[in-house]
Motif scaffolding. Structure first.
Motif, mmCIF file in Angstrom:
data_model
loop_
_atom_site.group_PDB
_atom_site.id
_atom_site.type_symbol
_atom_site.label_atom_id
_atom_site.label_comp_id
_atom_site.label_asym_id
_atom_site.label_seq_id
_atom_site.Cartn_x
_atom_site.Cartn_y
_atom_site.Cartn_z
ATOM 1 N N ARG A 30 0.855 -1.201 0.000
ATOM 2 C CA ARG A 30 0.000 0.000 0.000
ATOM 3 C C ARG A 30 0.890 1.251 0.000
ATOM 4 N N THR A 70 -5.114 4.904 -0.483
ATOM 5 C CA THR A 70 -4.020 4.756 -1.422
ATOM 6 C C THR A 70 -4.362 5.448 -2.737
ATOM 7 N N LEU A 73 -4.956 3.620 -7.255
ATOM 8 C CA LEU A 73 -6.088 2.728 -7.029
ATOM 9 C C LEU A 73 -6.497 2.840 -5.567
ATOM 10 N N SER A 75 -7.659 2.190 -1.907
ATOM 11 C CA SER A 75 -7.874 1.189 -0.860
ATOM 12 C C SER A 75 -7.492 1.848 0.453
ATOM 13 N N ARG A 262 0.756 9.659 -7.702
ATOM 14 C CA ARG A 262 0.771 8.946 -6.426
ATOM 15 C C ARG A 262 0.527 9.876 -5.247
#
Length: 268
Positions: A30, A70, A73, A75, A262
């Protein structure tokens, strides 16, 4: 310090560019680093809150309460990390000739408890805790650096090699026992390492015998690499966490344009 939003902000208000970075390298892996604005920040002498996450110091322990998502993607990463430093080292160390950048390895080897509900993960071990602060942009003072930290039987060893933009450098070889007291260490020898596979980040370190090998590469990015090494320091075989940072690459505007992939930004 690596925020592209801060670099693009004419006001350069650091309190409007805050983030809690959480990274897990196991399975599942993660990565969380959501930047938040001033409205999401509150702090006092022993507490800081950034959005839904917070850190607090009660005089003996540091508790990090994590509630992050995260990217790219989504999560969730949620839970607590509790660090119990028995004492602190003397510091800080100045890294640049002008005295604008300071680094303090406050608790190089301290008991830690990790309890995450998402993903389900619990472990106990030793942790490293430091702090950096400066009065200017890192890329204006430094061309690159490498850093390395390893557990020893009675504490920890830390290596810090800085290359400044003016061509000078600084090499720090440090050893601390578990009370935070500094101990002598034989100056390690230069040890070559292979560049990273994807972005070809240069890597090098030092060890007692001038030899070291990469066990695993955790991060391979356009300007930064984090790795796990097998080396010998202070006469002991160690597994060391190592980082290589190229600030010459970080200065490239194209590299900064990659960071929001990110590192998303939220105002609250």
């Amino acid at each position: 310090m690596f925020s592209p939003y801060y670099a693009w902000d004419p006001a350069r208000d650091p309190f409007d560019h805050c983030a809690l970075n959480v990274v897990l390298y196991g399975r599942p892996g993660r990565f969380c680093m959501t930047e938040r604005g001033r409205a999401a920040l509150s702090r006092d002498a022993d507490h800081i809150r950034i959005g839904p996450s917070a850190m607090e110091w009660d005089g003996t322990s540091l508790t990090v309460r994590i509630d992050e998502m995260t990217a790219p993607l989504p999560s969730r990463v949620r839970g607590t990390v509790r660090l119990h430093p028995g004492s602190f080292t003397q510091g800080p160390f100045t890294l640049d000739a002008a005295g604008e950048h300071r680094w303090w390895p406050m608790a190089p080897s301290s008991p830690v408890e990790v309890d995450l509900a998402e993903p389900g993960l619990t472990w106990r071990g030793t942790a490293y805790f430091d702090t950096n602060h400066g009065d200017g942009a890192l890329e204006d003072a430094f061309a690159s650096w490498t850093w390395c930290r390893a557990d020893l039987s009675d504490g920890a060893a830390i290596l810090y090699d800085v290359r400044r933009r003016d061509g000078s450098g600084q090499n720090l070889s440090l050893r601390f026992d578990r009370t935070g007291a500094r101990r002598d260490i034989r100056p390690p020898l230069p040890a070559a390492l292979p560049s990273t596979g994807l972005w070809r980040i240069p890597r090098e370190t030092r060890s007692d015998d001038g030899r070291s090998r990469v066990l695993r590469t955790f991060e391979d990015t356009p300007f930064y690499a984090r790795s796990l090494l097998a080396s010998t320091l202070a006469g002991e075989p160690v597994q060391a966490v190592h980082e290589s940072l190229s600030l010459a690459r970080f200065r490239n505007p194209l590299v900064r344009l990659m960071l929001p992939f990110r590192m998303p930004r939220r105002t609250r």
